[in-house]
Design a protein around this motif. Structure first.
Motif, PDB file in Angstrom:
ATOM      1  N   VAL A   1      96.316  31.520 111.864  1.00 15.25           N
ATOM      2  CA  VAL A   1      96.265  32.051 113.230  1.00 15.25           C
ATOM      3  C   VAL A   1      97.315  33.153 113.402  1.00 15.25           C
ATOM      4  O   VAL A   1      97.056  34.182 114.017  1.00 15.25           O
ATOM      5  N   ALA A   2      98.478  32.943 112.821  1.00 17.38           N
ATOM      6  CA  ALA A   2      99.521  33.967 112.935  1.00 17.38           C
ATOM      7  C   ALA A   2      99.067  35.269 112.280  1.00 17.38           C
ATOM      8  O   ALA A   2      99.279  36.356 112.822  1.00 17.38           O
ATOM      9  N   GLU A   3      98.438  35.156 111.131  1.00 11.61           N
ATOM     10  CA  GLU A   3      97.973  36.388 110.473  1.00 11.61           C
ATOM     11  C   GLU A   3      96.882  37.062 111.296  1.00 11.61           C
ATOM     12  O   GLU A   3      96.889  38.285 111.481  1.00 11.61           O
ATOM     13  N   LEU A   4      95.951  36.250 111.812  1.00  6.45           N
ATOM     14  CA  LEU A   4      94.870  36.827 112.631  1.00  6.45           C
ATOM     15  C   LEU A   4      95.441  37.523 113.859  1.00  6.45           C
ATOM     16  O   LEU A   4      94.997  38.602 114.249  1.00  6.45           O
ATOM     17  N   ALA A   5      96.454  36.895 114.456  1.00  3.97           N
ATOM     18  CA  ALA A   5      97.024  37.454 115.688  1.00  3.97           C
ATOM     19  C   ALA A   5      97.681  38.802 115.418  1.00  3.97           C
ATOM     20  O   ALA A   5      97.822  39.626 116.327  1.00  3.97           O
ATOM     21  N   SER A   6      98.063  39.040 114.179  1.00  2.64           N
ATOM     22  CA  SER A   6      98.729  40.302 113.870  1.00  2.64           C
ATOM     23  C   SER A   6      97.738  41.431 113.604  1.00  2.64           C
ATOM     24  O   SER A   6      98.135  42.570 113.412  1.00  2.64           O
ATOM     25  N   MET A   7      96.461  41.108 113.563  1.00  2.00           N
ATOM     26  CA  MET A   7      95.461  42.135 113.234  1.00  2.00           C
ATOM     27  C   MET A   7      94.959  42.803 114.516  1.00  2.00           C
ATOM     28  O   MET A   7      94.426  42.137 115.395  1.00  2.00           O
ATOM     29  N   PRO A   8      95.103  44.123 114.622  1.00  4.26           N
ATOM     30  CA  PRO A   8      94.758  44.781 115.892  1.00  4.26           C
ATOM     31  C   PRO A   8      93.278  44.696 116.257  1.00  4.26           C
ATOM     32  O   PRO A   8      92.936  44.732 117.429  1.00  4.26           O
ATOM     33  N   GLU A   9      92.411  44.569 115.272  1.00  2.00           N
ATOM     34  CA  GLU A   9      90.979  44.555 115.597  1.00  2.00           C
ATOM     35  C   GLU A   9      90.425  43.138 115.733  1.00  2.00           C
ATOM     36  O   GLU A   9      89.220  42.943 115.829  1.00  2.00           O
ATOM     37  N   VAL A  10      91.316  42.152 115.698  1.00  2.00           N
ATOM     38  CA  VAL A  10      90.859  40.770 115.843  1.00  2.00           C
ATOM     39  C   VAL A  10      91.191  40.275 117.243  1.00  2.00           C
ATOM     40  O   VAL A  10      92.316  40.430 117.708  1.00  2.00           O
ATOM     41  N   THR A  11      90.200  39.737 117.926  1.00  2.00           N
ATOM     42  CA  THR A  11      90.410  39.161 119.252  1.00  2.00           C
ATOM     43  C   THR A  11      90.294  37.646 119.131  1.00  2.00           C
ATOM     44  O   THR A  11      89.264  37.146 118.679  1.00  2.00           O
ATOM     45  N   LEU A  12      91.348  36.956 119.510  1.00  2.00           N
ATOM     46  CA  LEU A  12      91.324  35.501 119.446  1.00  2.00           C
ATOM     47  C   LEU A  12      91.044  34.946 120.836  1.00  2.00           C
ATOM     48  O   LEU A  12      91.737  35.284 121.792  1.00  2.00           O
ATOM     49  N   LEU A  13      90.024  34.129 120.941  1.00  2.00           N
ATOM     50  CA  LEU A  13      89.647  33.581 122.238  1.00  2.00           C
ATOM     51  C   LEU A  13      89.649  32.052 122.196  1.00  2.00           C
ATOM     52  O   LEU A  13      88.603  31.427 121.997  1.00  2.00           O
ATOM     53  N   PRO A  14      90.824  31.445 122.383  1.00  2.20           N
ATOM     54  CA  PRO A  14      90.817  29.998 122.564  1.00  2.20           C
ATOM     55  C   PRO A  14      90.290  29.669 123.947  1.00  2.20           C
ATOM     56  O   PRO A  14      90.160  30.561 124.797  1.00  2.20           O
ATOM     57  N   ARG A  15      89.999  28.406 124.196  1.00  2.00           N
ATOM     58  CA  ARG A  15      89.476  27.960 125.502  1.00  2.00           C
ATOM     59  C   ARG A  15      88.223  28.730 125.882  1.00  2.00           C
ATOM     60  O   ARG A  15      87.965  28.980 127.048  1.00  2.00           O
ATOM     61  N   THR A  16      87.466  29.145 124.900  1.00  2.00           N
ATOM     62  CA  THR A  16      86.298  29.979 125.167  1.00  2.00           C
ATOM     63  C   THR A  16      85.076  29.361 124.503  1.00  2.00           C
ATOM     64  O   THR A  16      84.990  29.312 123.279  1.00  2.00           O
ATOM     65  N   CYS A  17      84.180  28.891 125.341  1.00  2.00           N
ATOM     66  CA  CYS A  17      82.998  28.215 124.806  1.00  2.00           C
ATOM     67  C   CYS A  17      81.836  29.202 124.712  1.00  2.00           C
ATOM     68  O   CYS A  17      81.345  29.687 125.733  1.00  2.00           O
ATOM     69  N   VAL A  18      81.436  29.490 123.492  1.00  2.00           N
ATOM     70  CA  VAL A  18      80.228  30.305 123.309  1.00  2.00           C
ATOM     71  C   VAL A  18      79.057  29.373 123.588  1.00  2.00           C
ATOM     72  O   VAL A  18      78.839  28.410 122.864  1.00  2.00           O
ATOM     73  N   HIS A  19      78.348  29.644 124.673  1.00  2.00           N
ATOM     74  CA  HIS A  19      77.387  28.641 125.138  1.00  2.00           C
ATOM     75  C   HIS A  19      75.956  29.143 125.170  1.00  2.00           C
ATOM     76  O   HIS A  19      75.052  28.400 125.501  1.00  2.00           O
ATOM     77  N   ALA A  20      75.745  30.423 124.871  1.00  2.00           N
ATOM     78  CA  ALA A  20      74.369  30.935 124.895  1.00  2.00           C
ATOM     79  C   ALA A  20      74.200  31.959 123.777  1.00  2.00           C
ATOM     80  O   ALA A  20      75.027  32.859 123.617  1.00  2.00           O
ATOM     81  N   TYR A  21      73.170  31.789 123.002  1.00  2.00           N
ATOM     82  CA  TYR A  21      72.853  32.716 121.911  1.00  2.00           C
ATOM     83  C   TYR A  21      71.488  33.302 122.245  1.00  2.00           C
ATOM     84  O   TYR A  21      70.472  32.649 122.102  1.00  2.00           O
ATOM     85  N   LEU A  22      71.496  34.553 122.728  1.00  2.00           N
ATOM     86  CA  LEU A  22      70.268  35.168 123.231  1.00  2.00           C
ATOM     87  C   LEU A  22      69.762  36.205 122.232  1.00  2.00           C
ATOM     88  O   LEU A  22      70.285  36.312 121.126  1.00  2.00           O
ATOM     89  N   ASP A  23      68.767  36.976 122.648  1.00  2.00           N
ATOM     90  CA  ASP A  23      68.112  37.914 121.736  1.00  2.00           C
ATOM     91  C   ASP A  23      69.079  38.908 121.108  1.00  2.00           C
ATOM     92  O   ASP A  23      70.017  39.375 121.742  1.00  2.00           O
TER      93      ASP A  23
END
Lengths: 100, 203, 1012
Positions: C234-256
């Motif tokens: 997680v620390a390495e990911l957080a250091s990457m400018p093009e990576v967005t970390l979204l905790p507390r985020t439920c992906v709940h719909a997968y549409l077209d």
């Protein structure tokens, strides 16, 4: 939300577009020569295809151009998009390519 | 007859609250008034294109959703045969007349839309973040950068969006939607802080 | 502060879990105060305080405890009490604890421990499958009464009374790779993709990344405990400018086409309002590639009274101990057909619990975990079944017995074992919800006894990969390896050329074969004495499913709806596969033959607020106003919505009623000067050498010979022959026209015209440009309006000869460059003054000032409607409804006989459009001149005591006309043109009004006033 490929602007959310139903329905050149049945067919009778279908879209919230899309009305797969006046691609060929 | 020159109002005059706001605000908003906005229609592959270039001093951009810019003027692609000329020179009737004259013999349309748009400038380090709250198209620098423009819906308003600098955008919207768009931008900027700059009418 | 009796002291080597013991948090549940720690969920904090009873079941009101650890929880539905922020049906397993949290249980009355509805449980024979359908369908008219009583009794939480005070917003993002789930597979995928520089979004519904690694104490990656590896990644990911970390985020719909929705809980866990910060953020994600790493959901076992509080999923029991440092029982009993259950036994044993027994469905369990349990001296009952559970508000013991070899019955008599926790492991279902929402096809994996992803629906437009548990991969080593590959493949597909990093070394317990027994055999048949719950939330039992199958239900979709299994807010996360298996067994077929259920969005319940975003309040819908709007507001105008426009409706003076104001405005507009803000009319610039030809094709009348500076009224039809719009169009130059449309039709007309230009007549040299808002329009009319205009305009000769009706002149009005049109919608002498919008207010104020001495009177849309109706002018959309022709309107005069074609011409000659008894526009005069017909009222010839009556048509417009001194109305009446002079009836509630059919012109019958 589908991505509709505008031939000019590229793929955009379908919310930017207006759906124009079946493509290649040509307005008769001399309507007066049409029988009532022919005119009725022009006005109202459309294919209700389940599967790959040539249909019109207009990029209402973009470049305001009408164009045609070959889209599977069931799977929402998109096979081609082309400008008005261009010939309809061979749907069988397009869909076959995908399976190959 | 009226004794004095009639008063002109920009679309957002009276709607924008007092100017000001935190110095370090994430975004700065201002209404840009007094621009000449001229809609051009014509065939880019015919003489029309040359006439436009002769009068405006910039070549017609033919790549979709790009803008061609020169000092005080940008030419935005709106469609395969449609452009919006945006000039800092506020005398739009004169500019229209020059364009009309140049292309009188080719199929074209030159329409003065200087009053048909409100123009809002959105700038600041959080400008992209705020726009992304309502703009469904990709604004990442790899997809959209200065010199590009696009049409679409921001929130519920149809706009033309032009990126003018790394962290600056111009939003062109119908005047009757301007109040909505302004309120939307102010609301969407709440988390980053917003400063309202005075309207800056170019000469 | 209360002590937390079930909180375990930190273990010397295994640690104390992911909670922060230095940050105690006070909270309330059902009015009682407790303490937990930062990092707890409400569920773990309740268990820490030995609260197992958290709710009552939906139908039988049985006491229920916490079953799961996260989104799958069917029982622990909680209402958070926060005034108008109160929210029902939240899962206690997902609520992050915060200081001051105030929660209450649902579905109980008067209180959780003594619930009146529990009588349903003893009367359970009255509640079989389909009970509601069978019982309350007759008489049909009573259903609404039944429904209300049933819903009250069921009571799934309470909605707050006031508006939601919180902010919500949307956020669009377009990653190269979206990774759903930040367990070992998702983290590995994110790392591999992120290191390529690709745009990555990693979303996980939990507060902390790590997934199952946070709940295991026997997994080591590169020699480090799982959570330590997670922290490094997680620390390495957080250091990457093009990576967005979204905790507390439920992906709940997968549409077209890889469009996914995710709800981020931005402040919910803080329990306070953060100014200017949204409570939740709805992410609208258009991903080039999707990696699904959603893990698995454990299946409960189906045995008698398996719903006693203290019966929970094995991984949940383990998670509370390992992750939260909470023992869910001091004397746990494990029932499992899977080695994974042993890990729970070992985790509890390591933390000092006395494991009552491991009841293993397998006759001969073996392997390292089994050996470890034996070594600890844990009693293993191989080939045994749990025949039933005992206890009321808390499980007290279970009956166990050896099973027959095939698992269908008991081989021996049962004996009872005391316990205070039953941890059950019925195997693992890959979390295929999102895969399935994307229309991917599932396959039954007979080895796993579970559905796994088989075929991606649309790999071209929705490229995706499933990795880890949700793909049926049951070891972390393989999940990490697959995650790395998927992350890298996804990044490569969007252009990266990076090489694959090495997979870390994973140390985890080896797993042996499992055994699945769908319904644990008992000493009593299913459905007798006690209940075998399959769907805990909707109280559906194995007996209900058996019954449905016996009654003839074959499709699982029908069984679902009939029994309501899988239809709760948890959408059957723990029940669907068990239900399928039971139905299949009853039908004597296999599970794939019964089918799978369809997974629909959202994966977990999502707040409406998040969907609404900022489209609420004043941003709900744009309100469009004109340049002179501030004047209208300042002068007390009442407004009406016309589409999105807000137009002045009338301008009441102090003490005036609407009728009085409109009467005054109508009189002044004819006898003095009236002024109308007509800026909202649609305006289109038509340009090009074929413009006249184009107009000739889109209007019914002739346009080729219209002179420059002259105006003409046009009627626009569609090709069916029906009127769609009207307006006045003016020739500005040989190749240029200014078209006006109705206010509401502006966009539609432009679209209609563009469609024909672009698709039918691309050869025509015509360009259309909307200029609606370029111009502000003030329309003045009435006896004094020429005099008024003359005072403000000295460069146009306004005389009738120089400036006739239906002409346009350019000049200067009040010092403003203007186009002045002599057109009229009132029948009076009238000028429509168009100026650039910026001068709209200046023009209006100049006209008002100069007009004062002439009695200038601003009038709104209501007076405009009356004035035009007095002259019989139609409004498209009021006198027409999409089925009305020009002939129906008696506007034959505007339909060219000589043009060979125009849009709608052929349509007009369809047989149905030429019938003599079509509904035709007429005027109606009431017997009593003061009676105003209601618009929309039906017109009949013969009045009967009650409907049905033969209806001839309806009233389209109806007003009191002060200028006529009586009421006037327009109507569409069958064969109306032949009924002039007839008397018809308008039957209303309680009375019938007699009307005479007339011409629809009521004032100035000769039309003499338009020239002043």
């Amino acid at each position: 939300m589908q991505l509709i490929p505008c031939p000019w602007c590229g793929p955009r959310d379908d919310a930017e577009f207006h759906y124009g139903a079946e493509a290649h329905v040509v307005r008769p050149a001399v309507p007066a020569d049409c029988s009532d049945a022919e005119w009725e067919a022009y006005l109202y009778l459309r294919r209700n295809t389940k599967g790959p279908f040539a249909e019109r879209w207009m990029h209402t919230n973009g470049c305001r151009r009408w164009f045609n899309v070959i889209r599977d009305t069931y799977t929402h797969e998109i096979f081609a998009s082309y400008k008005p006046g261009e010939p309809m691609p061979d749907i069988a060929q397009l869909t076959a390519k995908k399976d190959a | 007859m009226a004794d004095t020159a009639p008063q002109a109002f920009s679309p957002l005059s009276g709607h924008i609250g007092p100017v000001g706001g935190p110095h370090h605000a994430g975004v700065v908003l201002r209404e840009v008034a007094g621009l000449s906005l001229i809609n051009l229609r014509g065939d880019a592959e015919k003489a029309f294109a040359g006439h436009v270039e002769t009068v405006l001093g910039v070549a017609l951009p033919t790549a979709p959703n790009t803008a061609a810019c020169t000092e005080g003027l940008s030419l935005l692609w709106l469609g395969p045969d449609e452009w919006l000329a945006v000039s800092e020179d506020g005398d739009s009737p004169a500019l229209c007349a020059r364009l009309e004259e140049a292309m009188s013999r080719v199929h074209h349309a030159v329409v003065d839309l200087s009053d048909n748009y409100a123009v809002i400038e959105l700038s600041g380090h959080a400008a992209r973040w705020v726009l992304a709250k309502g703009w469904p198209q990709d604004l990442h620098p790899s997809a959209f950068k200065p010199g590009q423009c696009s049409q679409g819906l921001l929130g519920l308003a149809q706009i033309v969006l032009e990126q003018t600098a790394e962290d600056a955008y111009r939003l062109f919207v119908r005047p009757s939607f301007a109040a909505y768009l302004w309120d939307w931008l102010v609301d969407a900027s709440a988390d980053v802080g917003v400063r309202v700059a005075p309207p800056d009418a170019p000469t | 502060m209360s002590r937390q009796p079930n909180r375990i002291a930190p273990h010397a080597t295994l640690g104390g879990g992911r909670i922060d013991r230095s940050r105690p948090l006070g909270f309330r549940f059902d009015g009682k105060s407790y303490t937990g720690y930062a990092g707890d969920t409400l569920a773990s904090a309740l268990l820490a305080n030995d609260v197992h009873l958290v709710g009552r079941s939906f139908k039988y009101h049985r006491p229920r405890g916490i079953l799961g650890l996260g989104a799958e929880e069917p029982n622990a539905l909680i209402q958070l009490a926060r005034g108008n922020r109160s929210e029902p049906n939240l899962r206690a397993t997902q609520i992050e604890l915060f200081d001051g949290l105030d929660a209450s249980s649902q579905n109980r009355w008067p209180c959780l421990k003594y619930d009146v509805g529990a009588v349903n449980s003893t009367l359970h024979r009255l509640f079989p499958a389909g009970f509601y359908y069978k019982t309350f369908m007759w008489p049909a008219s009573m259903w609404l009464t039944y429904e209300e009583v049933i819903r009250n009794a069921a009571g799934l939480g309470k909605a707050p009374e006031g508006p939601d005070p919180d902010r919500y917003e949307h956020m669009h993002t377009h990653p190269d790779v979206l990774i759903v789930g930040a367990g070992p597979a998702g983290l590995a995928a994110a790392l591999a993709a992120g290191r390529t520089g690709a745009r990555v979004v990693l979303a996980d519904e939990q507060a902390e990344f790590g997934g199952s690694l946070l709940s295991e104490d026997d997994v080591f990656i590169d020699g480090k405990p799982g959570p330590d590896w997670v922290a490094e990644v997680v620390a390495e990911l957080a250091s990457m400018p093009e990576v967005t970390l979204l905790p507390r985020t439920c992906v709940h719909a997968y549409l077209d086409h890889n469009y996914l929705l995710a709800a981020e809980r931005v402040t919910d866990h803080i329990g306070a309002v953060i100014p200017n910060t949204p409570r939740q953020r709805l992410w609208k994600i258009r991903a080039k590639q999707v990696v699904l790493a959603a893990g698995t959901l454990e299946r409960p076992l189906v045995f008698r009274d398996n719903d006693r509080p203290g019966v929970m999923l094995s991984t949940a029991a383990r998670g509370y101990a390992v992750r939260y440092g909470v023992t869910a029982g001091r004397k746990p009993l494990i029932v499992t057909g899977h080695d994974d259950g042993y890990r729970t036994a070992l985790a509890y044993a390591a933390r000092g619990a006395q494991v009552a027994a491991i009841v293993d469905l397998r006759p001969e369990p073996s392997g390292p975990l089994v050996d470890a349990a034996r070594e600890k001296g844990i009693d293993i009952l191989a080939g045994h079944s749990v025949a039933g559970a005992h206890g009321g508000h808390r499980v007290e013991g279970v009956d166990v017995a050896e099973m027959t070899t095939d698992g269908s019955g008991l081989a021996k008599v049962t004996r009872r074992i005391g316990c205070d926790l039953v941890a059950m492991c019925g195997g693992f279902n890959p979390t295929v919800h999102l895969f399935s929402q994307s229309r991917g096809k599932l396959r039954w994996d007979a080895e796993l006894d579970a559905f796994v992803p088989a075929t991606v629906h649309d790999p071209k437009h929705a490229p995706q990969a499933s990795v880890g548990g949700c793909a049926g991969t049951m070891t972390i080593a393989q999940a990490v390896k697959d995650g790395i590959k998927a992350g890298l493949d996804a990044a490569r597909a969007t252009g990266s050329t990076a090489r694959q990093p090495a997979a870390p070394k994973v140390d985890e317990p080896g797993m042996g074969e499992h055994r699945t027994v769908w319904v644990l055999p008992s000493d009593k048949p299913v459905g007798h004495k006690g209940k075998h719950f399959v769907d805990f939330q909707n109280d559906v039992t194995a007996a209900d499913l058996n019954l449905a199958a016996r009654e003839g239900y074959r499709s699982i979709e029908h069984v679902k709806r009939y029994t309501t299994t899988g239809m709760g807010t948890d959408q059957g996360k723990t029940s669907n596969v068990n239900a399928l298996a039971i139905v299949a067994a009853t039908l004597g077929t296999d599970i794939p033959a019964v089918g799978t259920t369809t997974f629909r969005p959202p994966y977990t319940p999502t707040t409406i607020g998040a969907y609404g975003g900022r489209n609420i309040g004043k941003l709900f819908d744009p309100v469009r106003t004109t340049a002179a709007d501030p004047w209208h507001k300042a002068h007390g105008a009442k407004f009406e919505h016309v589409g999105q426009w807000m137009r002045p409706w009338y301008y009441p003076k102090a003490g005036e009623t609407m009728r009085q104001a409109v009467d005054r405005e109508c009189m002044a507009a004819r006898n003095a000067v009236g002024i109308l803000d007509a800026s909202t009319l649609g305006k289109i610039d038509v340009r090009g050498k074929d413009s006249a030809e184009f107009l000739n094709r889109v209007y019914t009348n002739a346009w080729l010979k219209l002179g420059i500076g002259k105006c003409r009224y046009g009627l626009m039809l569609n090709d069916a022959g029906f009127v769609i719009d009207d307006g006045v169009t003016t020739r500005l130059a040989d190749d240029r026209f200014h078209m006006t449309t109705t206010t509401g039709g502006a966009a539609r007309v432009l679209s209609h015209l563009e469609e024909h230009l672009q698709t039918e007549w691309p050869d025509l040299e015509v360009y259309l440009t909307s200029v609606t808002e370029q111009w502000s329009v003030a329309s003045i009319c009435g006896a004094k309006c020429r005099e008024l205009l003359a005072e403000l305009c000295d460069d146009i000769d306004l005389s009738n000869d120089a400036f006739p009706f239906m002409a346009m002149k350019e000049g200067t009005v009040a010092g403003i460059p203007a186009r002045v049109y002599r057109i009229s919608f009132t029948g009076e002498l009238s000028f429509e003054i168009n100026v650039p919008r910026r001068y709209g207010m200046a023009l209006w104020e100049a006209l008002m000032a100069a007009g004062e001495k002439h009695g200038i009177t601003p009038y709104g849309t209501e007076a405009m409607h009356v004035l035009r109706a007095e002259r019989g002018f139609i409004i498209v959309g009021q006198e027409t409804d999409g089925s009305v022709t020009p002939f129906d309107l008696a506007m034959d005069w505007i339909v060219s006989k000589t043009k060979t074609d125009f849009i709608g011409k052929r349509g007009l000659f369809r047989p149905d459009l030429m019938l003599p008894d079509r509904k035709q526009l007429v005027g109606l005069l009431t017997e009593n001149p003061n009676e105003v017909l209601p618009e929309g009222a039906q017109i009949v010839e013969e009045v009967k005591p009650q409907p049905p009556m033969v209806m001839l048509g309806h009233v389209t417009s109806s007003y009191y006309s002060a200028n006529c001194g009586r009421s006037i109305a327009m109507a569409l009446v069958k064969g109306g043109h032949g009924r002039k002079g007839d008397t018809l009836s308008v039957p209303l509630a309680g009375k019938t009004i007699k009307v005479t059919v007339t011409d629809p012109v009521f004032f100035d019958l000769e039309g003499s006033r338009r020239d002043g």
